[in-house]
Motif scaffolding. Structure first.
Motif, PDB file in Angstrom:
ATOM      1  N   UNK A  67      41.515  18.371  18.178  1.00 25.88           N
ATOM      2  CA  UNK A  67      41.073  17.134  17.514  1.00 25.88           C
ATOM      3  C   UNK A  67      42.018  16.687  16.399  1.00 25.88           C
ATOM      4  N   UNK A  68      43.321  16.835  16.631  1.00 25.35           N
ATOM      5  CA  UNK A  68      44.308  16.374  15.666  1.00 25.35           C
ATOM      6  C   UNK A  68      44.600  17.338  14.538  1.00 25.35           C
ATOM      7  N   UNK A  69      44.037  18.535  14.582  1.00 20.64           N
ATOM      8  CA  UNK A  69      44.320  19.512  13.519  1.00 20.64           C
ATOM      9  C   UNK A  69      45.628  20.250  13.754  1.00 20.64           C
ATOM     10  N   UNK A 107      45.946   5.897  13.855  1.00 19.21           N
ATOM     11  CA  UNK A 107      45.009   6.813  14.522  1.00 19.21           C
ATOM     12  C   UNK A 107      45.786   7.952  15.179  1.00 19.21           C
ATOM     13  N   UNK A 108      45.084   9.003  15.528  1.00 23.74           N
ATOM     14  CA  UNK A 108      45.728  10.132  16.209  1.00 23.74           C
ATOM     15  C   UNK A 108      46.249   9.678  17.577  1.00 23.74           C
ATOM     16  N   UNK A 110      47.406   6.670  18.362  1.00 21.58           N
ATOM     17  CA  UNK A 110      48.633   5.907  18.124  1.00 21.58           C
ATOM     18  C   UNK A 110      49.784   6.836  17.764  1.00 21.58           C
ATOM     19  N   UNK A 111      49.516   7.831  16.910  1.00 22.24           N
ATOM     20  CA  UNK A 111      50.550   8.788  16.516  1.00 22.24           C
ATOM     21  C   UNK A 111      51.093   9.505  17.757  1.00 22.24           C
ATOM     22  N   UNK A 112      50.178   9.989  18.583  1.00 23.26           N
ATOM     23  CA  UNK A 112      50.582  10.725  19.780  1.00 23.26           C
ATOM     24  C   UNK A 112      51.352   9.826  20.753  1.00 23.26           C
ATOM     25  N   UNK A 113      50.925   8.587  20.911  1.00 24.11           N
ATOM     26  CA  UNK A 113      51.639   7.645  21.780  1.00 24.11           C
ATOM     27  C   UNK A 113      53.052   7.431  21.263  1.00 24.11           C
TER      28      UNK A 113
END
Length: 152
Positions: A67-69, A107-108, A110-113
């Motif tokens: 979850x983005x941690x 958002x997580x 968007x960051x990952x994309x």
């Protein structure tokens, strides 16, 4: 990669095992083609080792877990060709984006994309640089190969 004693090595020929004749040829080519500062450094190497330039691109679709941690950045996400200087630049850019993520500006998802697309782009660019610089006969051939590569 074969050492002067005939031993095969997968990625690195260790110091003192590089064939002196092969190294002399490399120094001759390097000193005639490199910038003077680099040629000087090359000519002063007395016990070289040779390492294959490699990259590994696992086509990451995920750069965040739990979850983005847990976020993968830099070489943890993809090991790109070192001669492009991409690893440090990529990690620095991704770290800046982590700041935006933590502050809530991104958002997580968007960051990952962003990071997975950027890694793919830089991986493609590294492959293109390597192939184009080795094969280009002129500056124009190099530029035209960039246009062709980007259009493909």
């Amino acid at each position: 990669m074969t050492a002067k004693n005939g031993t095969l090595h997968r990625t690195t020929v260790p110091q003192s095992l590089v064939d002196p004749k092969i190294w002399a040829k490399q120094v001759a080519v390097g000193t005639s083609h490199l910038a003077p500062a680099h040629a000087e450094v090359l000519s002063k190497i007395t016990t070289p080792f040779i390492h294959a330039i490699i990259d590994s691109y696992p086509a990451p679709r995920k750069a965040s877990f739990m979850n983005g941690r847990v976020l993968l950045v830099g070489d943890a996400l993809a090991h790109l060709r070192p001669h492009g200087g991409y690893s440090t630049s990529l990690a620095a850019l991704e770290a800046g984006w982590v700041g935006e993520l933590v502050s809530g500006e991104m958002s997580i998802a968007e960051w990952e994309r962003r990071v997975t697309r950027l890694v793919y782009l830089w991986w493609c660019r590294g492959i293109w640089y390597g192939h184009s610089l080795l094969r280009a006969g002129s500056v124009w051939e190099f530029v035209l190969s960039a246009v062709y590569f980007c259009a493909a």
